[in-house]
Design a protein around this motif. Sequence first.
Motif, PDB file in Angstrom:
ATOM      1  N   ILE A  16      50.379  38.962 -24.676  1.00  0.00           N
ATOM      2  CA  ILE A  16      50.567  40.363 -24.148  1.00  0.00           C
ATOM      3  C   ILE A  16      50.759  39.533 -22.640  1.00  0.00           C
ATOM      4  N   LEU A  17      51.490  39.324 -21.364  1.00  0.00           N
ATOM      5  CA  LEU A  17      51.417  38.448 -21.165  1.00  0.00           C
ATOM      6  C   LEU A  17      52.019  39.498 -19.299  1.00  0.00           C
ATOM      7  N   GLY A  18      51.263  39.946 -18.725  1.00  0.00           N
ATOM      8  CA  GLY A  18      51.253  40.939 -17.904  1.00  0.00           C
ATOM      9  C   GLY A  18      51.863  40.379 -16.060  1.00  0.00           C
ATOM     10  N   PHE A  19      52.828  40.426 -15.899  1.00  0.00           N
ATOM     11  CA  PHE A  19      53.072  40.400 -14.557  1.00  0.00           C
ATOM     12  C   PHE A  19      52.748  42.024 -13.357  1.00  0.00           C
ATOM     13  N   ALA A  20      51.514  41.067 -12.326  1.00  0.00           N
ATOM     14  CA  ALA A  20      51.494  42.377 -11.617  1.00  0.00           C
ATOM     15  C   ALA A  20      51.931  41.952 -10.097  1.00  0.00           C
ATOM     16  N   GLY A  21      52.300  42.980  -9.650  1.00  0.00           N
ATOM     17  CA  GLY A  21      52.901  42.047  -7.820  1.00  0.00           C
ATOM     18  C   GLY A  21      53.003  44.046  -7.694  1.00  0.00           C
ATOM     19  N   LEU A  22      53.242  43.598  -5.985  1.00  0.00           N
ATOM     20  CA  LEU A  22      53.840  45.308  -4.923  1.00  0.00           C
ATOM     21  C   LEU A  22      54.763  44.760  -5.409  1.00  0.00           C
ATOM     22  N   VAL A  23      55.969  46.407  -5.903  1.00  0.00           N
ATOM     23  CA  VAL A  23      57.237  46.471  -5.430  1.00  0.00           C
ATOM     24  C   VAL A  23      57.414  45.938  -4.912  1.00  0.00           C
ATOM     25  N   GLY A  24      58.780  44.750  -5.368  1.00  0.00           N
ATOM     26  CA  GLY A  24      60.025  43.852  -4.211  1.00  0.00           C
ATOM     27  C   GLY A  24      58.885  42.201  -4.039  1.00  0.00           C
ATOM     28  N   ALA A  51      39.998  39.256 -14.887  1.00  0.00           N
ATOM     29  CA  ALA A  51      40.925  39.602 -14.236  1.00  0.00           C
ATOM     30  C   ALA A  51      40.580  41.209 -13.916  1.00  0.00           C
ATOM     31  N   SER A  52      40.652  41.627 -12.985  1.00  0.00           N
ATOM     32  CA  SER A  52      39.705  42.521 -11.851  1.00  0.00           C
ATOM     33  C   SER A  52      40.749  43.585 -10.876  1.00  0.00           C
ATOM     34  N   PRO A  53      40.810  44.729 -11.081  1.00  0.00           N
ATOM     35  CA  PRO A  53      41.602  45.387 -10.014  1.00  0.00           C
ATOM     36  C   PRO A  53      41.981  44.821  -8.904  1.00  0.00           C
ATOM     37  N   GLU A  54      40.762  45.079  -8.259  1.00  0.00           N
ATOM     38  CA  GLU A  54      40.548  44.200  -6.551  1.00  0.00           C
ATOM     39  C   GLU A  54      40.756  43.030  -6.770  1.00  0.00           C
ATOM     40  N   ARG A  82      46.674  37.625 -20.247  1.00  0.00           N
ATOM     41  CA  ARG A  82      46.793  37.391 -19.187  1.00  0.00           C
ATOM     42  C   ARG A  82      47.691  38.218 -18.587  1.00  0.00           C
ATOM     43  N   ILE A  83      47.104  38.135 -16.863  1.00  0.00           N
ATOM     44  CA  ILE A  83      48.593  38.712 -16.757  1.00  0.00           C
ATOM     45  C   ILE A  83      48.766  37.425 -15.546  1.00  0.00           C
ATOM     46  N   VAL A  84      49.907  37.143 -14.916  1.00  0.00           N
ATOM     47  CA  VAL A  84      50.013  36.493 -13.658  1.00  0.00           C
ATOM     48  C   VAL A  84      50.141  37.193 -12.291  1.00  0.00           C
ATOM     49  N   VAL A  85      49.965  36.788 -11.726  1.00  0.00           N
ATOM     50  CA  VAL A  85      50.084  37.910 -10.425  1.00  0.00           C
ATOM     51  C   VAL A  85      51.398  37.482  -9.610  1.00  0.00           C
ATOM     52  N   MET A  86      52.694  38.424  -9.071  1.00  0.00           N
ATOM     53  CA  MET A  86      53.784  37.511  -7.495  1.00  0.00           C
ATOM     54  C   MET A  86      53.179  37.780  -6.559  1.00  0.00           C
ATOM     55  N   HIS A  87      53.603  37.098  -5.344  1.00  0.00           N
ATOM     56  CA  HIS A  87      53.966  37.411  -4.087  1.00  0.00           C
ATOM     57  C   HIS A  87      54.874  37.096  -3.040  1.00  0.00           C
ATOM     58  N   GLU A  88      56.055  38.440  -3.009  1.00  0.00           N
ATOM     59  CA  GLU A  88      56.937  38.014  -1.726  1.00  0.00           C
ATOM     60  C   GLU A  88      57.762  36.740  -2.784  1.00  0.00           C
ATOM     61  N   GLY A  89      58.312  36.852  -3.899  1.00  0.00           N
ATOM     62  CA  GLY A  89      59.008  35.531  -4.664  1.00  0.00           C
ATOM     63  C   GLY A  89      58.776  34.594  -5.155  1.00  0.00           C
ATOM     64  N   GLU A  90      56.901  34.676  -4.846  1.00  0.00           N
ATOM     65  CA  GLU A  90      56.591  33.646  -5.410  1.00  0.00           C
ATOM     66  C   GLU A  90      55.022  34.164  -7.076  1.00  0.00           C
ATOM     67  N   LYS A  91      54.851  33.157  -7.357  1.00  0.00           N
ATOM     68  CA  LYS A  91      54.147  33.048  -8.376  1.00  0.00           C
ATOM     69  C   LYS A  91      52.255  32.434  -7.772  1.00  0.00           C
ATOM     70  N   ILE A  92      51.774  33.705  -7.399  1.00  0.00           N
ATOM     71  CA  ILE A  92      50.272  33.033  -6.610  1.00  0.00           C
ATOM     72  C   ILE A  92      49.149  33.104  -6.851  1.00  0.00           C
ATOM     73  N   GLY A  93      49.466  33.088  -8.986  1.00  0.00           N
ATOM     74  CA  GLY A  93      47.932  32.917  -9.685  1.00  0.00           C
ATOM     75  C   GLY A  93      48.480  33.767 -11.068  1.00  0.00           C
ATOM     76  N   GLU A  94      47.221  33.126 -11.952  1.00  0.00           N
ATOM     77  CA  GLU A  94      47.534  33.747 -12.637  1.00  0.00           C
ATOM     78  C   GLU A  94      45.486  34.224 -13.259  1.00  0.00           C
ATOM     79  N   LEU A  95      45.534  35.108 -13.867  1.00  0.00           N
ATOM     80  CA  LEU A  95      44.297  35.618 -14.250  1.00  0.00           C
ATOM     81  C   LEU A  95      44.157  35.877 -16.049  1.00  0.00           C
ATOM     82  N   THR A  96      42.825  35.479 -16.394  1.00  0.00           N
ATOM     83  CA  THR A  96      42.887  35.635 -17.892  1.00  0.00           C
ATOM     84  C   THR A  96      42.706  37.028 -17.914  1.00  0.00           C
ATOM     85  N   ARG A  97      42.558  37.947 -19.377  1.00  0.00           N
ATOM     86  CA  ARG A  97      42.062  39.320 -19.601  1.00  0.00           C
ATOM     87  C   ARG A  97      40.623  39.370 -18.887  1.00  0.00           C
ATOM     88  N   ASP A  98      39.747  38.134 -19.256  1.00  0.00           N
ATOM     89  CA  ASP A  98      38.366  38.869 -18.413  1.00  0.00           C
ATOM     90  C   ASP A  98      37.785  38.248 -17.059  1.00  0.00           C
TER      91      ASP A  98
END
Lengths: 329, 504
Positions: B282-290, B483-486, B465-481
Amino acid sequence: MSRINSSLLSVLKKYSILFILIGLVLVISVLSGGVFLRITNLLNVLRQISVIGIISLGVTMVIITAGIDLSSGAIVAIVSVVVASLVQAPNAADRLFKGGQPWPVFSVLLIGLLIGALGGLINGGLIARFKIPPFVATLGMMTFARGWAFIYSQGRPRGSLIPQFEIIGQGSIFGIPNPAWVLLICVLITHVILKHTLWGRYTYALGSNIQAAIVSGINTNRYILLVYTYAGFLSAVASIVLTARIGSGQPGLGMSYELDAIAASVIGGTSLSGGIGSAGGALIGALIIGVMKNGLDILNVSADFQQVMRAIIIVVAVIIDVRKNIKRS
Amino acid sequence: MNQYVLEMIGIHKHFPGVHALKGVDLRVKPGTVHGVMGENGAGKSTLMKVAIGLYKADSGTIRFKGEEVSFNSIHEALQKGISMIHQELSPLPYMTVAQNIFLGREILNRFGLIDHKTIDREAGKILEELKINIPPTRIMGELSVAQMQLIEIAEAVSRNAELVIMDEPTSALTEKEVEHLFEIIHNLKARGVAVVYISHKMDEIFKITDEVSVYRDGELIDCRKTSELNRETLIKMMVGRSIDQFFQKGKAQIGETILEVEGLSRRGVFRDVSFTLKRGEILGFAGLVGAGRTEVMETLFGIYPKERGTIRIKGKVVEIRSPYDAIRSGMAFLTEDRKRSGLYLNLSVRDNIAIASLKEHLKGLLINHSQIRSICEQAVQTLSIKTPNLEQQVMFLSGGNQQKVLVSRWLATSPEILILDEPTRGIDVGAKAEIYKLMSSLAQEGKAIILVSSEMPEILAMSDRIVVMHEGEKIGELTRDEASPEKILHMATGEPLATFQGAH
């Protein structure tokens, strides 16, 4: 919001229009002292509704896609004059092609159907590819086809058609007039298309929510094209039946038939906002309009007054239908 | 002065076959925010509709400011001072903000014509008082959903509403917008206006409400001060079971790579997005709306054309030009907006489930209805979709059940890659738990899942795993371990992982 009774309700809803038809038949039968129920008269009703009935099937499919088709009547006209001109008797006084021979009926039918389908295809193309609103696209086709009907026929009716052609509209099989058979076949085909093919189910889907239909992997443009083409095709079928019945091709034929067909469709439960409707419903809608017209004729109601009454009954039927829907939601 | 602005006592409401409200109470004090919680189908919406006169109660008493009332229409309720801000807003997009606020109550000049100047001025006053920074002459259609919502609140205030009902007001808002909304709610409170706040989001309930009434199966479970509650007790009250069973992520065998996306771009929307996905993952995609997550998925699924980039499925390059191509390549896409791009509201449950897989069930040219029927029946059973029968129009189902219908639609296409965009948005806790369980078991079956979500706990609990996006770009990737909310929040607001780690 009913849950358990909803199936019962939906059955009632499904057949409520049928009850209206039955009620109408009863009232007219009583008022006419039984004249309405004579076999000859009933067959007459069937003959009268067949043309609008056939057109309304195509119109129903168009309305299910949340579209509209205003070009049906004009397509009836263009197909009528083209087909008639090809099956005029060699010695006909108003023959368009002087000195020619009538074409084989089969190929003439094919040409007529192709013209109708082509008209519908152009409608569909304008709507699907160029995103022109259906109202505007088919309004254009309405004037375009009507114009061509007058140009082609030089503005005159073309009669004296060969009997092999006229039999399509004037003959009967097992005592049932041919137009009624054609209508029946068209109803069955349309029913099967709507309920039992991908095309039909996709038609409901794209009419209900086109965005969702795209995401569901439906090629919405293709099916919109197909639906309008089929509507044009059915207008051509209706035109052939009508032209054969009256024995002449006329450029003014089918004036405002599109509106009668839309009325039949809507009375039959088709929702103008798309996603809801059926072939059987369209048939019943056409029957309601036809029975009413016939009954008022028998009762010697003047044609002018008939128009007014028809309008009232159409609006009342739709009000009943709409109210029922409101109650459910 | 009455103790309560609104008192609903012993409200009963029957629908054919359903006893929707079984003698329910609601008591709202003036100048407070009163949370209303419960699973979908618990009776919250019905209760609110009774309060504003959309439904008539079968029995029970409603008192507004101490006076017994029985509204026959929304209009009557509005005039008495009850306003409702709906989930789906319906402004007139071509009119100005002021015209929308005074719609139906236009101020006339002495010639009986509309006095636009006065309307603008009055609207401006209200907006200013509420600290809503939108000029009254703006065209409504240019505003964001959040801003439109604020305008609706301004309208309620301009009507001197003493009770404002908000139904899931934050479901389409960004975090910033939510904060602004909360400020406005505080302003309302300060003016003595009571707010009934319906929400599924725990954080919001704890942040904004003074009291909470929890409903379940048409009954009031309890009404408590928010300060006496915590997350766990609240969930227990709502579902009648405990929180441990909420996020269920079983161990799935992570298999070979099935999807590789490389340099995917769409001009002006997102750039150069690359990621891989394995079976069972399960690959998560996190980021702000937009941030462009939904847009990436829409492009991947062929709804919009890509500008650049390659997509490989099982190592082979595939050209996806339409959702049809995507479905054929084994993808499924549960879109974020159920009503807009998912459901066929006036079609049956059966049609809604079967539509994307009809092609697999043909006998010649005709649809094999009995096969479809058994597939749908099975789906209804496995996902426990609550519907009286398959012919029920899907609009009559609750949000959670509608979502399950959509999930069934996609499962019926036997996909290998499932893209789930906000799969639990706007559905109740019980249905959420079921969706999580289902995701987990699908992963265990070897399906690859992409989870786009704005809910932090959800994405943390469910993703490998979690892919984090910011303003139309992938800014990084975190493993489950890792990852933290901060961490996710930092990255989502534009700090690449390296900088973030460097800062520590």
